[in-house]
Design an enzyme around this catalytic site. Structure first.
Site, mmCIF file in Angstrom:
data_model
loop_
_atom_site.group_PDB
_atom_site.id
_atom_site.type_symbol
_atom_site.label_atom_id
_atom_site.label_comp_id
_atom_site.label_asym_id
_atom_site.label_seq_id
_atom_site.Cartn_x
_atom_site.Cartn_y
_atom_site.Cartn_z
ATOM 1 N N CYS A 12 0.798 -1.223 -0.094
ATOM 2 C CA CYS A 12 0.028 0.074 0.097
ATOM 3 C C CYS A 12 0.854 1.139 0.151
ATOM 4 O O CYS A 12 2.206 1.109 0.120
ATOM 5 C CB CYS A 12 -0.792 -0.094 1.104
ATOM 6 N N HIS A 40 5.511 -5.175 8.659
ATOM 7 C CA HIS A 40 5.594 -6.448 8.990
ATOM 8 C C HIS A 40 5.786 -7.530 7.847
ATOM 9 O O HIS A 40 4.846 -8.144 7.346
ATOM 10 C CB HIS A 40 4.225 -7.077 9.785
ATOM 11 N N CYS A 102 2.540 6.009 8.677
ATOM 12 C CA CYS A 102 1.503 6.221 7.843
ATOM 13 C C CYS A 102 0.660 7.309 7.877
ATOM 14 O O CYS A 102 0.131 7.677 8.944
ATOM 15 C CB CYS A 102 0.771 4.957 7.487
ATOM 16 N N HIS A 130 -0.815 -4.712 19.229
ATOM 17 C CA HIS A 130 -0.241 -4.251 17.891
ATOM 18 C C HIS A 130 0.210 -2.897 18.205
ATOM 19 O O HIS A 130 -0.201 -2.170 18.923
ATOM 20 C CB HIS A 130 -1.447 -4.264 16.996
ATOM 21 N N GLU A 132 0.375 -0.289 16.213
ATOM 22 C CA GLU A 132 -0.544 0.800 15.952
ATOM 23 C C GLU A 132 -1.464 1.120 17.294
ATOM 24 O O GLU A 132 -1.694 2.279 17.444
ATOM 25 C CB GLU A 132 -1.316 0.283 14.647
HETATM 26 S S1 SF4 Z 1 -2.915 2.446 7.483
HETATM 27 FE FE1 SF4 Z 1 -1.458 2.789 5.957
HETATM 28 S S2 SF4 Z 1 0.491 1.377 6.162
HETATM 29 FE FE2 SF4 Z 1 -1.409 0.513 6.997
HETATM 30 S S3 SF4 Z 1 -2.533 -0.438 5.639
HETATM 31 FE FE3 SF4 Z 1 -3.205 1.431 5.363
HETATM 32 S S4 SF4 Z 1 -2.234 2.682 3.890
HETATM 33 FE FE4 SF4 Z 1 -1.093 0.740 4.500
#
Ligand code: SF4
Length: 284
Positions: A12, A40, A102, A130, A132
């Site tokens: 992505c 990851h 991101c 996680h 995030e």
């Molecule tokens: S939040 Fe950002 S890094 Fe995570 S999957 Fe979505 S676009 Fe990709």
């Protein structure tokens, strides 16, 4: 064997951006530390290690704890984001900070900070441990964390202003149920679904995949979006599904009696790993 490559798949924008930031930094500087896995995927981490980056592996530690292992140089924060406390500690240690978070994750951080300042109680939905989630929960100890629909009955919020948001890589199908339950409990709740576009379109493609004997999702065991693709494939598309990290981890027993196979990958899986598996399957 008929092989259907399900698109979109692979990197992505957030992952492409994080890898680019690390590579550009490596061209200019030495002593570059990556705080936890930058994304990851072991193959990507190995490639960056060969170029000179030093990954401080997570191994169950928090980002704050991982900083204890860096004494000087440049620290790069991963695409998953970090809490304000991690920023503060890195500054106190006089490290040069480069942030590869991101933009979608940063948006979640900023929205939560804004809503807390406006007097809202915040509910955040995510996966325990996680990175995030760790970054978001580090914003404030007042954030109410929900990791499954069962956690909702334990919420006890007395505020007319409630804001709910979520980890970017959850299942878009699971989150709809969670938000519905939250709406039942708190009718005035302000819901801000932040599953990112990359996650959404990959899950929709998996939901609508053609019929097959087997679906292979290629991606790291730790990758949240990869695990969610597996779940969507099994529970919504209702196709037998396996996850593998690369060709070497593909269990050949799973291919017995398979005539039609669908293949996709998580947002942190390089294309060449999927292509290697497809080339192998074509010869079967
Ligand atoms: S939040 Fe950002 S890094 Fe995570 S999957 Fe979505 S676009 Fe990709």
């Amino acid at each position: 064997m008929i092989i259907n490559k399900i698109e979109p798949q692979g990197f992505c924008k957030g992952v492409i951006n994080a890898i680019k930031i690390v590579k550009e930094t490596l061209e200019k500087e030495k002593n570059i530390y990556l705080l936890g896995e930058i994304i990851h995927n072991k193959n990507v981490i190995n490639e960056l290690t060969n170029l000179g980056a030093i990954t401080i592996p997570t191994e169950g530690k928090t980002r704050l704890e991982l900083l204890d292992e860096i004494e000087s140089g440049t620290v790069i924060f991963s695409a998953h984001g970090v809490s304000p406390k991690v920023y503060e500690k890195a500054r106190m240690k006089s490290l040069k900070i480069i942030d590869a978070t991101c933009p979608m994750v940063l948006l979640v951080h900023n929205n939560i900070i804004k809503k807390i300042n406006e007097g809202y109680d915040v509910i955040y939905i995510g996966t325990k441990n996680h990175p995030e989630v760790e970054g978001v929960l580090g914003i404030s100890s007042s954030i109410n964390f929900v990791s499954s629909i069962n956690d909702i009955e334990n919420l006890n919020i007395n505020n007319n202003k409630i804001y709910a948001t979520n980890q970017t890589t959850l299942s878009k199908y699971d989150i709809e149920n969670i938000y519905e339950q939250l709406k039942n409990k708190y009718p005035n709740i302000l819901i801000d679904n932040k599953i990112c576009n990359a996650t959404t379109i990959r899950q929709e493609a998996i939901k609508n995949q053609p019929k097959a004997d087997l679906c292979i999702i290629v991606g790291d065991k730790l990758s949240s979006n990869t695990k969610k693709l597996v779940k969507v494939s099994e529970t919504i598309a209702k196709i037998k599904t396996i996850q593998c990290e690369d060709l070497s981890s593909l269990n050949m027993d799973d291919l017995k009696n398979v005539n039609v196979v669908n293949i996709s990958s998580g947002a942190s899986t390089p294309d060449y790993i999927v292509d290697e598996i497809i080339d192998y399957l074509k010869k079967k």
